[in-house]
Design an enzyme around this catalytic site. Structure first.
Site, short mmCIF file in Angstrom:
data_model
loop_
_atom_site.label_atom_id
_atom_site.label_comp_id
_atom_site.label_asym_id
_atom_site.label_seq_id
_atom_site.Cartn_x
_atom_site.Cartn_y
_atom_site.Cartn_z
N GLY A 24 50.47 38.78 31.39
CA GLY A 24 49.43 38.69 30.37
C GLY A 24 48.29 39.67 30.54
N GLY A 26 46.59 43.38 32.86
CA GLY A 26 46.74 44.52 33.77
C GLY A 26 48.05 45.29 33.65
N ARG A 75 53.45 29.39 42.52
CA ARG A 75 53.42 28.66 43.80
C ARG A 75 54.10 27.30 43.70
N TYR A 155 50.52 49.61 51.30
CA TYR A 155 50.19 48.99 52.60
C TYR A 155 51.20 47.90 52.98
N LYS A 170 53.08 41.30 50.94
CA LYS A 170 53.79 42.40 50.27
C LYS A 170 54.87 42.97 51.19
N PRO A 196 52.66 50.93 43.80
CA PRO A 196 51.66 51.76 43.12
C PRO A 196 50.47 52.04 44.02
N GLY A 197 49.88 53.20 43.83
CA GLY A 197 48.56 53.49 44.40
C GLY A 197 47.52 52.91 43.45
N PRO A 198 46.30 53.46 43.42
CA PRO A 198 45.26 52.88 42.57
C PRO A 198 45.49 53.12 41.08
C1 HXC Z 1 37.21 35.05 50.69
C2 HXC Z 1 38.01 33.65 49.02
C3 HXC Z 1 37.67 34.62 48.05
C4 HXC Z 1 37.06 35.85 48.48
C5 HXC Z 1 38.54 32.91 47.06
N1 HXC Z 1 38.54 32.61 48.37
N2 HXC Z 1 38.02 34.12 46.85
N3 HXC Z 1 37.79 33.87 50.34
N4 HXC Z 1 36.85 36.01 49.81
N5 HXC Z 1 36.71 36.79 47.63
C6 HXC Z 1 39.03 31.39 49.01
C7 HXC Z 1 38.39 30.13 48.43
O1 HXC Z 1 37.14 29.88 49.01
C8 HXC Z 1 39.43 29.08 48.80
O2 HXC Z 1 39.34 28.70 50.16
C9 HXC Z 1 40.75 29.83 48.66
O3 HXC Z 1 40.43 31.22 48.74
C10 HXC Z 1 41.41 29.57 47.33
O4 HXC Z 1 40.49 29.89 46.30
P1 HXC Z 1 40.67 29.37 44.81
O5 HXC Z 1 39.65 30.03 43.99
O6 HXC Z 1 40.74 27.88 44.81
O7 HXC Z 1 42.15 29.88 44.48
P2 HXC Z 1 42.85 30.15 43.11
O8 HXC Z 1 42.10 29.52 41.98
O9 HXC Z 1 44.25 29.78 43.30
O10 HXC Z 1 42.68 31.75 42.91
C11 HXC Z 1 43.43 32.67 43.66
C12 HXC Z 1 42.66 33.93 44.00
C13 HXC Z 1 42.06 34.61 42.75
C14 HXC Z 1 43.61 34.86 44.73
C15 HXC Z 1 41.49 33.55 44.93
O11 HXC Z 1 41.40 35.81 43.09
C16 HXC Z 1 43.08 34.92 41.71
O12 HXC Z 1 43.40 34.06 40.88
N6 HXC Z 1 43.64 36.14 41.70
C17 HXC Z 1 44.70 36.52 40.77
C18 HXC Z 1 44.61 37.92 40.32
C19 HXC Z 1 44.38 38.95 41.39
O13 HXC Z 1 43.94 38.67 42.51
N7 HXC Z 1 44.65 40.20 41.01
C20 HXC Z 1 44.48 41.32 41.87
C21 HXC Z 1 45.78 41.78 42.35
S1 HXC Z 1 45.44 43.37 42.97
P3 HXC Z 1 38.57 27.35 50.66
O14 HXC Z 1 38.82 27.32 52.13
O15 HXC Z 1 37.14 27.55 50.29
O16 HXC Z 1 39.22 26.21 49.92
C22 HXC Z 1 46.42 43.82 44.18
C23 HXC Z 1 46.31 45.32 44.40
C24 HXC Z 1 46.56 45.79 45.74
O17 HXC Z 1 47.13 43.07 44.74
C25 HXC Z 1 46.47 47.31 45.97
C26 HXC Z 1 45.34 48.07 45.37
C27 HXC Z 1 45.36 49.54 45.65
P1 NAP Z 2 45.98 41.52 37.58
O1 NAP Z 2 45.75 41.91 36.15
O2 NAP Z 2 44.98 40.62 38.20
O3 NAP Z 2 47.42 40.86 37.66
C1 NAP Z 2 47.75 39.76 38.44
C2 NAP Z 2 48.47 38.77 37.56
O4 NAP Z 2 49.02 37.73 38.38
C3 NAP Z 2 47.56 38.09 36.54
O5 NAP Z 2 48.16 38.22 35.25
C4 NAP Z 2 47.53 36.63 36.94
O6 NAP Z 2 47.48 35.78 35.80
C5 NAP Z 2 48.85 36.50 37.71
N1 NAP Z 2 48.81 35.43 38.71
C6 NAP Z 2 47.91 35.27 39.71
N2 NAP Z 2 48.16 34.16 40.40
C7 NAP Z 2 49.26 33.60 39.83
C8 NAP Z 2 50.01 32.44 40.09
N3 NAP Z 2 49.69 31.61 41.08
N4 NAP Z 2 51.08 32.16 39.31
C9 NAP Z 2 51.42 33.00 38.30
N5 NAP Z 2 50.76 34.11 38.00
C10 NAP Z 2 49.68 34.41 38.76
O7 NAP Z 2 46.08 42.79 38.51
P2 NAP Z 2 47.01 44.09 38.44
O8 NAP Z 2 46.21 45.18 39.03
O9 NAP Z 2 47.57 44.27 37.09
O10 NAP Z 2 48.16 43.74 39.47
C11 NAP Z 2 49.52 43.65 39.08
C12 NAP Z 2 50.42 43.93 40.27
O11 NAP Z 2 50.24 45.26 40.72
C13 NAP Z 2 50.16 43.04 41.48
O12 NAP Z 2 51.39 42.73 42.11
C14 NAP Z 2 49.35 43.93 42.39
O13 NAP Z 2 49.46 43.57 43.74
C15 NAP Z 2 50.02 45.26 42.11
N6 NAP Z 2 49.23 46.43 42.48
C16 NAP Z 2 48.17 46.79 41.71
C17 NAP Z 2 47.48 47.95 42.05
C18 NAP Z 2 46.31 48.43 41.23
O14 NAP Z 2 45.71 49.43 41.60
N7 NAP Z 2 45.98 47.79 40.12
C19 NAP Z 2 47.86 48.70 43.16
C20 NAP Z 2 48.96 48.29 43.92
C21 NAP Z 2 49.65 47.16 43.56
P3 NAP Z 2 46.80 34.31 35.78
O15 NAP Z 2 45.44 34.47 36.32
O16 NAP Z 2 46.89 33.92 34.34
O17 NAP Z 2 47.68 33.45 36.63
#
Ligand code: HXC
Ligand code: NAP
Length: 290
Positions: A24, A26, A75, A155, A170, A196-198
């Site tokens: 949905g 990114g 999960r 990484y 990962k 992917p990179g950034p």
């Molecule tokens: C430290 C944190 C934190 C933070 C949350 N927590 N955010 N700890 N720093 N910034 C802790 C909380 O305190 C809690 O622990 C536990 O993590 C779970 O938090 P919740 O908010 O309850 O979890 P949840 O609602 O399931 O959300 C998951 C999430 C959130 C990962 C925290 O960010 C999310 O929904 N992300 C999805 C999208 C995402 O992250 N996209 C980016 C992917 S980018 P406690 O102990 O307090 O209960 C990527 C790119 C990589 O992977 C490469 C780039 C170049």
């Molecule tokens: P993003 O938009 O935050 O994408 C993450 C997606 O995962 C969201 O749509 C989120 O949707 C979903 N998600 C998170 N927790 C989930 C759960 N428990 N169950 C089901 N869905 C869940 O970020 P993005 O940058 O596009 O990342 C996409 C992928 O690229 C990821 O695997 C990331 O590690 C990888 N990546 C990104 C970069 C970058 O530079 N952007 C670089 C390297 C790798 P909901 O919140 O609705 O669940």
């Protein structure tokens, strides 16, 4: 600009039903849009149904085709199985699974609670394995072929401080990709990954470069080609890897990062900070006895 152009020929994914986790937003959304353009139907799934529904409407309005939004927390195995059942009921057969959903945040590791660490591991490693196992078991039992494409990061093999749960998870996804590529090839199931990179997305940027960090660390500066990625560049690679044109590619991880990770790895790569005048001086003094 060519970076924003689709690469595959029209209809390259016609007849393919593709399921994208995290579809949905990114990168998942961008890859999905291109798959649709190439003739595929989509299932997009993540936790937030309202986001998925809005994306599905937007995608179908712009690109045509059929997009089914299904909520599922990867999960939770019951939710994964229900989501898969609903997807198969709608489309009859799913041909491709793109494991793209992820969770991540920046933090010194010693500051993470056990729950924080497990949350990222559970989304990335457990979530991907649950979707993979559910799809794979179904394909094998019905004697259907299938394709997995898993989104990792560079990484996954270098490791990285400050994103340790993500790096560990990962790495696990990459090991699973390579393992199943061999084990399930006999069933006609391929597994590949993209690192992917950034690539700027709201999800990654807001979590990995929060607040002042985005001003301090310009991601483009770490990339030898001097820029971040365009979403279409990733979509082109992903479309190839889920298409039948890549039938002989199996167990591969394709890096698309402008040379970023290698720049960090090469012993002398930081010498690009040396000014030309200093190289001139060194060249001039070459061979001269001290
Ligand atoms: C430290 C944190 C934190 C933070 C949350 N927590 N955010 N700890 N720093 N910034 C802790 C909380 O305190 C809690 O622990 C536990 O993590 C779970 O938090 P919740 O908010 O309850 O979890 P949840 O609602 O399931 O959300 C998951 C999430 C959130 C990962 C925290 O960010 C999310 O929904 N992300 C999805 C999208 C995402 O992250 N996209 C980016 C992917 S980018 P406690 O102990 O307090 O209960 C990527 C790119 C990589 O992977 C490469 C780039 C170049
Ligand atoms: P993003 O938009 O935050 O994408 C993450 C997606 O995962 C969201 O749509 C989120 O949707 C979903 N998600 C998170 N927790 C989930 C759960 N428990 N169950 C089901 N869905 C869940 O970020 P993005 O940058 O596009 O990342 C996409 C992928 O690229 C990821 O695997 C990331 O590690 C990888 N990546 C990104 C970069 C970058 O530079 N952007 C670089 C390297 C790798 P909901 O919140 O609705 O669940």
């Amino acid at each position: 600009m060519i970076l924003k152009e689709g690469m595959l020929k029209e209809g390259a994914l016609k007849g393919k039903n593709i399921l994208i986790t995290g579809g949905g937003t990114g990168l998942g959304k961008s890859m999905g849009e291109y798959f649709l353009e190439l003739g595929a139907n989509l299932v997009i799934t993540s936790r937030k149904l309202d986001v998925l529904e809005a994306t599905a409407k937007e995608m179908m309005g712009q690109k045509g085709g059929k997009v089914l939004p299904l909520s599922c927390d990867v999960r939770e195995i019951e939710q994964v199985e229900k989501m898969w059942e609903d997807a198969v009921t709608e489309f009859g057969e799913i041909h491709v699974v793109l494991n793209n959903a992820a969770g991540n945040f920046i933090s010194p590791t010693e500051r993470l609670s056990t729950n924080a660490f497990n949350t990222v591991l559970d989304i990335v490693l457990k979530g991907t394995s649950q979707v993979t196992l559910t799809a794979g078991k179904d394909w094998i039992s019905k004697k259907q072929t299938g394709t997995f494409l898993n989104i990792v990061t560079t990484y996954a093999w270098t490791g990285s401080g400050y994103v340790v749960p993500s790096a560990a998870a990962k790495a696990g996804v990459l090991a699973m990709t390579r393992s199943l590529a061999v084990e399930w090839a006999k069933y006609g199931i391929r597994s590949n990954a993209i690192a992917p990179g950034p690539f700027p997305t709201e999800g990654a940027w807001s979590r990995l470069l929060p607040g002042e960090l985005v001003k301090k660390f310009d991601p483009a500066k770490k990339v030898p080609v001097g820029r971040v990625g365009e979403h279409q560049e990733l979509a082109n690679l992903a479309a190839y890897l889920v298409s039948d044109f890549s039938s002989f590619v199996n167990g591969e991880v394709m890096t698309i990062d402008g040379g970023e990770w290698l720049k960090g790895a090469g012993e002398f790569n930081n010498l690009d900070k040396i000014p030309q005048e200093m190289w001139d001086m060194m060249e001039a003094s070459r061979g001269k006895k001290p």
